[in-house]
Design an enzyme around this catalytic site. Structure first.
Site, PDB file in Angstrom:
ATOM      1  N   ASP A   1      -9.656  -0.489  -8.761  1.00  0.00           N
ATOM      2  CA  ASP A   1     -10.227  -1.331  -7.708  1.00  0.00           C
ATOM      3  C   ASP A   1     -11.462  -0.635  -7.125  1.00  0.00           C
ATOM      4  O   ASP A   1     -12.595  -1.034  -7.407  1.00  0.00           O
ATOM      5  CB  ASP A   1      -9.156  -1.589  -6.640  1.00  0.00           C
ATOM      6  CG  ASP A   1      -9.637  -2.507  -5.533  1.00  0.00           C
ATOM      7  OD1 ASP A   1     -10.729  -3.068  -5.661  1.00  0.00           O
ATOM      8  OD2 ASP A   1      -8.918  -2.678  -4.524  1.00  0.00           O
TER       9      ASP A   1
ATOM     10  N   LYS B   1       0.844  -1.202   0.000  1.00  0.00           N
ATOM     11  CA  LYS B   1       0.000   0.000   0.000  1.00  0.00           C
ATOM     12  C   LYS B   1       0.874   1.245   0.000  1.00  0.00           C
ATOM     13  O   LYS B   1       1.809   1.330   0.800  1.00  0.00           O
ATOM     14  CB  LYS B   1      -0.873   0.027   1.259  1.00  0.00           C
ATOM     15  CG  LYS B   1      -1.791  -1.174   1.412  1.00  0.00           C
ATOM     16  CD  LYS B   1      -3.101  -0.940   0.729  1.00  0.00           C
ATOM     17  CE  LYS B   1      -4.055  -2.111   0.980  1.00  0.00           C
ATOM     18  NZ  LYS B   1      -5.287  -1.981   0.206  1.00  0.00           N
TER      19      LYS B   1
ATOM     20  N   LYS C   1     -13.618  -7.922  -6.733  1.00  0.00           N
ATOM     21  CA  LYS C   1     -13.864  -8.579  -5.459  1.00  0.00           C
ATOM     22  C   LYS C   1     -15.231  -9.245  -5.575  1.00  0.00           C
ATOM     23  O   LYS C   1     -16.257  -8.580  -5.412  1.00  0.00           O
ATOM     24  CB  LYS C   1     -13.891  -7.541  -4.329  1.00  0.00           C
ATOM     25  CG  LYS C   1     -12.547  -6.871  -4.058  1.00  0.00           C
ATOM     26  CD  LYS C   1     -12.717  -5.783  -3.016  1.00  0.00           C
ATOM     27  CE  LYS C   1     -11.417  -5.336  -2.387  1.00  0.00           C
ATOM     28  NZ  LYS C   1     -10.394  -4.886  -3.314  1.00  0.00           N
TER      29      LYS C   1
ATOM     30  N   ASP D   1      -0.607  -0.236  -4.377  1.00  0.00           N
ATOM     31  CA  ASP D   1      -2.018   0.141  -4.250  1.00  0.00           C
ATOM     32  C   ASP D   1      -2.140   1.440  -3.473  1.00  0.00           C
ATOM     33  O   ASP D   1      -1.763   1.505  -2.304  1.00  0.00           O
ATOM     34  CB  ASP D   1      -2.791  -0.975  -3.537  1.00  0.00           C
ATOM     35  CG  ASP D   1      -4.291  -0.735  -3.541  1.00  0.00           C
ATOM     36  OD1 ASP D   1      -4.728   0.318  -4.059  1.00  0.00           O
ATOM     37  OD2 ASP D   1      -5.025  -1.598  -3.030  1.00  0.00           O
TER      38      ASP D   1
HETATM   39 MG   LIG Z   1      -7.029  -2.109  -3.840  1.00  0.00          MG
END
Ligand SMILES: [Mg+2]
Length: 326
Positions: A222, A140, A247, A169
């Site tokens: 995302d 991240k 997801k 990310d």
């Molecule tokens: Mg993500």
């Protein structure tokens, strides 16, 4: 007619998960059990992520209460699109009941992307994930300053074996200027950087597309894509090389997601929404199905089991269900 039972859960993280949405300490969701007249059982899980635009757990539980103790396939098919986590939970439970899947699929470690801790801890953490067989790792960014994160990243990149890949990310947390700065830093590291994920928030779609067109480092989306409907809309708008993170647990009805995936020709990465093993099995089954139906395999964003303080990952659905009644 099917009997519907729902058991909410709360699950503590080993240590709180740091993202730009803040510190996340407890995962809340619900396990769903459908039972048919022959006493056969189908499991599902409602695992909402409200900051991705899904319903809250409270809204999901209220809807299930309204459905009552007895449901049928038509009632499940008509769960509204405002409740995508409910659609997935009940839809996958129904599929499991109707199609009696074989033993759950367990991907090998090199089919799974390992999740590094944010910040400097990444430097010490990557070797253990590598030894386990995770050769694609995710980190991240947007948590510290660019200079600090760049210094950490360079240490990891220089130490990582040549076959290693990193996903960065930003969770939508960069400004356009920062995103450009990051892409300039990363450009020489193509292909060791697999992609930069969601550098800008979803409301800056045109800038995200523009970055993707100019950068040698692929851009992944995302937060921009929670549901099947958003996937379809963005699939039509975004350049083919943009990677979509899916997801399944928050995407909606699994059958509708499968139909959408059959039509796309872009890279897709399947990712966890930090489910229990019940939701995880259903999401992984969907990923496996997609790989078998034309989606090129990419390491799965499911390297998250070590993030929970409990032993739920070793429990069968029956054992977990019993535990939740305690
Ligand atoms: Mg993500």
């Amino acid at each position: 007619m099917l009997r519907l039972e729902v058991r909410p859960y709360r699950r503590e993280f080993q240590r709180s998960l740091t993202t730009r949405h803040g510190n996340w300490v407890t995962r809340e969701g619900a396990v769903v059990r459908l039972t048919d007249a022959a006493s056969r059982v189908g499991w599902g899980e409602i695992a909402p992520l409200p900051w991705f635009g899904t319903e809250t757990l409270a809204a999901a539980l209220a809807y299930c209460a309204k459905l009552g103790n007895v449901v049928d396939a038509a009632a499940i098919a008509t769960i509204p699109d405002t409740l995508p986590a409910c659609q997935f939970g009940l839809g996958s439970a129904l599929n499991a009941l109707q199609h009696r899947p074989a033993a759950p699929w367990t991907p090998s470690p090199d089919q799974v992307c390992g999740l590094l801790p944010a910040g400097e801890a990444a430097i010490a953490a990557w070797p253990a994930l590598w030894i386990k067989g995770h050769h694609t790792l995710k980190w991240k960014i947007g948590v510290q300053s660019i200079a600090q994160e760049q210094a950490i990243l360079m240490q990891v990149l220089k130490a990582l074996p040549a076959t290693g890949r990193l996903r960065l990310d930003a969770n939508g947390g960069l400004t356009l200027a920062e995103a450009k700065q990051w892409l300039a830093i990363l450009a020489p590291w193509n292909p060791h950087i697999e992609f930069l994920e969601q550098p800008l928030p979803p409301n800056q779609l045109m800038d995200l597309i523009d970055l993707a067109r100019r950068s040698p480092i692929p851009i992944a989306l995302d937060e921009s894509i929670a549901t099947v409907a958003q996937f379809a809309q963005l699939d039509a708008q975004c350049p083919r090389q943009m990677v979509f993170v899916v997801k399944p647990a928050i995407a909606g009805h699994p059958d509708r997601l499968q139909a959408q995936l059959c039509q796309t020709r872009r890279p897709v990465v399947f990712s966890s929404a930090l489910e229990t093993p019940i939701g995880r099995s259903a999401a992984l089954a969907l990923a496996r199905w997609s790989w078998d139906h034309g989606i090129p395999p990419r390491p799965l964003g499911f390297g998250v089991e070590h993030w929970f303080a409990d032993r739920w990952n070793s429990l069968s659905p029956d054992a977990l269900w019993t535990h939740l009644a305690l």
